[in-house]
Motif scaffolding. Structure first.
Motif, PDB file in Angstrom:
ATOM      1  N   ALA A   5       0.819  -1.210   0.000  1.00  0.00           N
ATOM      2  CA  ALA A   5       0.000   0.000   0.000  1.00  0.00           C
ATOM      3  C   ALA A   5       0.856   1.264   0.000  1.00  0.00           C
ATOM      4  CB  ALA A   5      -0.925   0.008   1.222  1.00  0.00           C
ATOM      5  N   PHE A   6       2.093   1.157   0.521  1.00  0.00           N
ATOM      6  CA  PHE A   6       2.955   2.327   0.617  1.00  0.00           C
ATOM      7  C   PHE A   6       4.023   2.345  -0.464  1.00  0.00           C
ATOM      8  CE2 PHE A   6       1.232   1.619   4.848  1.00  0.00           C
ATOM      9  CZ  PHE A   6       0.730   2.878   5.143  1.00  0.00           C
ATOM     10  N   ALA A   7       3.817   1.572  -1.529  1.00  0.00           N
ATOM     11  CA  ALA A   7       4.754   1.573  -2.651  1.00  0.00           C
ATOM     12  C   ALA A   7       4.729   2.938  -3.336  1.00  0.00           C
ATOM     13  CB  ALA A   7       4.391   0.464  -3.633  1.00  0.00           C
ATOM     14  N   HIS A   8       5.675   3.120  -4.262  1.00  0.00           N
ATOM     15  CA  HIS A   8       5.845   4.421  -4.913  1.00  0.00           C
ATOM     16  C   HIS A   8       4.574   4.897  -5.601  1.00  0.00           C
ATOM     17  CE1 HIS A   8       7.601   7.723  -7.108  1.00  0.00           C
ATOM     18  NE2 HIS A   8       7.329   7.144  -8.264  1.00  0.00           N
ATOM     19  N   HIS A   9       3.889   4.019  -6.290  1.00  0.00           N
ATOM     20  CA  HIS A   9       2.677   4.414  -7.011  1.00  0.00           C
ATOM     21  C   HIS A   9       1.412   4.193  -6.177  1.00  0.00           C
ATOM     22  CE1 HIS A   9       4.775   5.278 -10.709  1.00  0.00           C
ATOM     23  NE2 HIS A   9       5.415   4.117 -10.621  1.00  0.00           N
ATOM     24  N   GLY A  10       1.591   3.884  -4.893  1.00  0.00           N
ATOM     25  CA  GLY A  10       0.449   3.761  -3.992  1.00  0.00           C
ATOM     26  C   GLY A  10       0.350   4.996  -3.123  1.00  0.00           C
ATOM     27  N   ASP A  53      -9.111  10.820   1.239  1.00  0.00           N
ATOM     28  CA  ASP A  53      -9.909  10.131   0.230  1.00  0.00           C
ATOM     29  C   ASP A  53     -10.236   8.705   0.659  1.00  0.00           C
ATOM     30  OD1 ASP A  53     -10.031  12.285  -1.425  1.00  0.00           O
ATOM     31  OD2 ASP A  53      -8.396  11.632  -2.741  1.00  0.00           O
ATOM     32  N   HIS A  54      -9.359   8.123   1.460  1.00  0.00           N
ATOM     33  CA  HIS A  54      -9.574   6.760   1.957  1.00  0.00           C
ATOM     34  C   HIS A  54     -10.187   6.755   3.352  1.00  0.00           C
ATOM     35  CE1 HIS A  54      -7.521   4.827  -1.377  1.00  0.00           C
ATOM     36  NE2 HIS A  54      -6.555   5.711  -1.271  1.00  0.00           N
ATOM     37  N   GLY A  55     -10.544   7.933   3.860  1.00  0.00           N
ATOM     38  CA  GLY A  55     -11.167   8.004   5.181  1.00  0.00           C
ATOM     39  C   GLY A  55     -10.223   7.668   6.316  1.00  0.00           C
ATOM     40  N   LEU A  56      -8.919   7.832   6.112  1.00  0.00           N
ATOM     41  CA  LEU A  56      -7.936   7.479   7.135  1.00  0.00           C
ATOM     42  C   LEU A  56      -7.606   8.643   8.059  1.00  0.00           C
ATOM     43  CD1 LEU A  56      -5.562   5.405   4.832  1.00  0.00           C
ATOM     44  CD2 LEU A  56      -7.176   4.505   6.535  1.00  0.00           C
ATOM     45  N   VAL A  57      -7.910   9.859   7.620  1.00  0.00           N
ATOM     46  CA  VAL A  57      -7.697  11.054   8.455  1.00  0.00           C
ATOM     47  C   VAL A  57      -8.915  11.958   8.338  1.00  0.00           C
ATOM     48  CG1 VAL A  57      -5.166  11.001   8.216  1.00  0.00           C
ATOM     49  CG2 VAL A  57      -6.544  12.313   6.566  1.00  0.00           C
ATOM     50  N   ALA A  95      -6.480  -3.933   0.572  1.00  0.00           N
ATOM     51  CA  ALA A  95      -7.464  -3.339  -0.338  1.00  0.00           C
ATOM     52  C   ALA A  95      -6.936  -2.047  -0.944  1.00  0.00           C
ATOM     53  CB  ALA A  95      -8.767  -3.068   0.423  1.00  0.00           C
ATOM     54  N   VAL A  96      -6.203  -1.268  -0.153  1.00  0.00           N
ATOM     55  CA  VAL A  96      -5.607  -0.031  -0.673  1.00  0.00           C
ATOM     56  C   VAL A  96      -4.602  -0.367  -1.774  1.00  0.00           C
ATOM     57  CG1 VAL A  96      -4.164   1.958  -0.092  1.00  0.00           C
ATOM     58  CG2 VAL A  96      -5.981   1.240   1.470  1.00  0.00           C
ATOM     59  N   ALA A  97      -3.785  -1.392  -1.535  1.00  0.00           N
ATOM     60  CA  ALA A  97      -2.795  -1.790  -2.537  1.00  0.00           C
ATOM     61  C   ALA A  97      -3.478  -2.240  -3.825  1.00  0.00           C
ATOM     62  CB  ALA A  97      -1.916  -2.908  -1.986  1.00  0.00           C
ATOM     63  N   ARG A  98      -4.568  -2.994  -3.713  1.00  0.00           N
ATOM     64  CA  ARG A  98      -5.284  -3.437  -4.910  1.00  0.00           C
ATOM     65  C   ARG A  98      -5.859  -2.254  -5.669  1.00  0.00           C
ATOM     66  NH1 ARG A  98      -6.937  -7.646  -1.378  1.00  0.00           N
ATOM     67  NH2 ARG A  98      -8.877  -6.532  -0.897  1.00  0.00           N
ATOM     68  N   GLN A  99      -6.339  -1.276  -4.939  1.00  0.00           N
ATOM     69  CA  GLN A  99      -6.930  -0.112  -5.597  1.00  0.00           C
ATOM     70  C   GLN A  99      -5.886   0.651  -6.412  1.00  0.00           C
ATOM     71  OE1 GLN A  99      -9.161   2.452  -3.015  1.00  0.00           O
ATOM     72  NE2 GLN A  99      -9.257   4.120  -4.500  1.00  0.00           N
ATOM     73  N   THR A 103      -0.277  -4.238  -5.643  1.00  0.00           N
ATOM     74  CA  THR A 103      -0.209  -5.549  -4.998  1.00  0.00           C
ATOM     75  C   THR A 103       0.907  -6.393  -5.613  1.00  0.00           C
ATOM     76  OG1 THR A 103      -2.584  -5.526  -4.524  1.00  0.00           O
ATOM     77  CG2 THR A 103      -1.479  -7.667  -4.479  1.00  0.00           C
ATOM     78  N   GLY A 104       1.751  -6.949  -4.780  1.00  0.00           N
ATOM     79  CA  GLY A 104       2.841  -7.791  -5.249  1.00  0.00           C
ATOM     80  C   GLY A 104       4.144  -7.074  -5.493  1.00  0.00           C
ATOM     81  N   VAL A 105       4.169  -5.748  -5.335  1.00  0.00           N
ATOM     82  CA  VAL A 105       5.399  -4.985  -5.577  1.00  0.00           C
ATOM     83  C   VAL A 105       6.513  -5.428  -4.633  1.00  0.00           C
ATOM     84  CG1 VAL A 105       6.450  -2.704  -5.370  1.00  0.00           C
ATOM     85  CG2 VAL A 105       4.291  -2.967  -6.577  1.00  0.00           C
ATOM     86  N   ALA A 106       6.188  -5.579  -3.352  1.00  0.00           N
ATOM     87  CA  ALA A 106       7.207  -5.973  -2.372  1.00  0.00           C
ATOM     88  C   ALA A 106       7.751  -7.360  -2.676  1.00  0.00           C
ATOM     89  CB  ALA A 106       6.623  -5.929  -0.959  1.00  0.00           C
ATOM     90  N   ALA A 107       6.875  -8.289  -3.062  1.00  0.00           N
ATOM     91  CA  ALA A 107       7.323  -9.644  -3.379  1.00  0.00           C
ATOM     92  C   ALA A 107       8.221  -9.651  -4.605  1.00  0.00           C
ATOM     93  CB  ALA A 107       6.112 -10.551  -3.599  1.00  0.00           C
ATOM     94  N   ARG A 108       7.860  -8.858  -5.618  1.00  0.00           N
ATOM     95  CA  ARG A 108       8.697  -8.797  -6.817  1.00  0.00           C
ATOM     96  C   ARG A 108      10.043  -8.161  -6.514  1.00  0.00           C
ATOM     97  NH1 ARG A 108       3.623  -7.463  -9.097  1.00  0.00           N
ATOM     98  NH2 ARG A 108       4.097  -5.234  -9.053  1.00  0.00           N
ATOM     99  N   ARG A 109      10.041  -7.139  -5.661  1.00  0.00           N
ATOM    100  CA  ARG A 109      11.296  -6.505  -5.286  1.00  0.00           C
ATOM    101  C   ARG A 109      12.180  -7.477  -4.517  1.00  0.00           C
ATOM    102  NH1 ARG A 109       9.437  -2.924  -2.082  1.00  0.00           N
ATOM    103  NH2 ARG A 109       8.980  -1.375  -3.680  1.00  0.00           N
ATOM    104  N   LYS A 110      11.574  -8.250  -3.625  1.00  0.00           N
ATOM    105  CA  LYS A 110      12.330  -9.228  -2.843  1.00  0.00           C
ATOM    106  C   LYS A 110      12.922 -10.299  -3.751  1.00  0.00           C
ATOM    107  CE  LYS A 110      11.868 -12.326   1.137  1.00  0.00           C
ATOM    108  NZ  LYS A 110      10.920 -12.847   2.179  1.00  0.00           N
ATOM    109  N   ALA A 111      12.131 -10.755  -4.727  1.00  0.00           N
ATOM    110  CA  ALA A 111      12.622 -11.769  -5.657  1.00  0.00           C
ATOM    111  C   ALA A 111      13.771 -11.227  -6.506  1.00  0.00           C
ATOM    112  CB  ALA A 111      11.480 -12.244  -6.554  1.00  0.00           C
ATOM    113  N   LEU A 112      13.655  -9.967  -6.939  1.00  0.00           N
ATOM    114  CA  LEU A 112      14.715  -9.354  -7.733  1.00  0.00           C
ATOM    115  C   LEU A 112      16.003  -9.265  -6.933  1.00  0.00           C
ATOM    116  CD1 LEU A 112      15.772  -7.849 -10.208  1.00  0.00           C
ATOM    117  CD2 LEU A 112      14.807  -5.736  -9.244  1.00  0.00           C
TER     118      LEU A 112
END
Length: 214
Positions: A5-10, A53-57, A95-99, A103-112
């Motif tokens: 959810a906190f990736a560059h494009h998230g 926008d996500h109702g977090l604040v 859900a935020v990451a999917r939006q 989703t999967g950015v961290a796993a791909r970075r770890k694999a790389l």
């Protein structure tokens, strides 16, 4: 920070900084968040708008606070928390990451990174296989080691631009080696488990013995 959810494009790392600052001390103004979250004023506005926008604040007057369960990624359906027509309360960080499609950015970075580490280790192994064997002479019935160049240093003539190393055989830069800022190689073969100080001491002793024998 490793969550998708906190990736560059998230939500981005700035959102995590703002959330952390508001968790440490609630009801902060934009000016206060600039200092407590270490972000610029423009970034603070942009990040708070995204989180809202996500109702977090939510804000009350000039101050901003986290909504209940914001740290778990769940937003609230507050009138001042949802500002855009397409925005809706978050239902967890996944859900935020999917939006955002992260989703999967961290796993791909770890694999790389795993692939890069494996390639680096393979390069070390190849270099270890091609190391020259120790050369000795017999002096007074005992073997005297002819000291090779220090395993962590190279002649200045082998230095190439941008920290690269020239292969003395081919005369071309070797992509697998780099020179540190102090002129020493930063690549040591995995078969040698001695520390830097032990390598330096062993080299000095071999050099002294060789000079005495010579």
């Amino acid at each position: 920070m490793g969550h998708d959810a906190f990736a560059h494009h998230g939500l981005g790392s700035s959102a995590l900084m703002v959330i952390g600052a508001l968790h440490a001390r609630s009801a902060q103004t934009i000016g206060e968040l600039v200092g407590s979250a270490s972000v610029s004023r423009a970034t603070a506005y942009r990040t708070l708008r995204r989180l809202a926008d996500h109702g977090l604040v939510h804000h009350s007057g000039e101050t901003w606070s986290l909504v209940p369960r914001a740290l778990e990624g769940f937003g609230a359906s507050l009138p001042d928390a949802v500002s855009g027509p397409t925005a809706h309360p978050a239902q967890g960080w996944d859900a935020v990451a999917r939006q955002y499609g992260t989703t999967g950015v961290a796993a791909r970075r770890k694999a790389l990174h795993a692939v890069e580490r494996a390639a680096y280790r393979e390069a070390l192994d190849r270099l270890a296989e091609h190391r020259s064997k120790a050369v000795v002479i017999i002096r007074d019935g005992r073997q005297v080691l002819i000291p090779a160049p220090r395993p962590d240093e190279i002649p200045s003539a082998w230095h190439a631009p941008r920290g690269r190393v020239i292969d003395p055989v081919t005369g071309r830069p070797d992509a697998e080696w780099r020179v540190a800022t102090d002129g020493r190689l930063i690549l040591i073969t995995p078969s040698d488990q001695r520390s830097y100080d032990e390598l330096a001491t062993a080299h000095a002793e071999a050099l002294s013995e060789w000079e005495s024998a010579a």
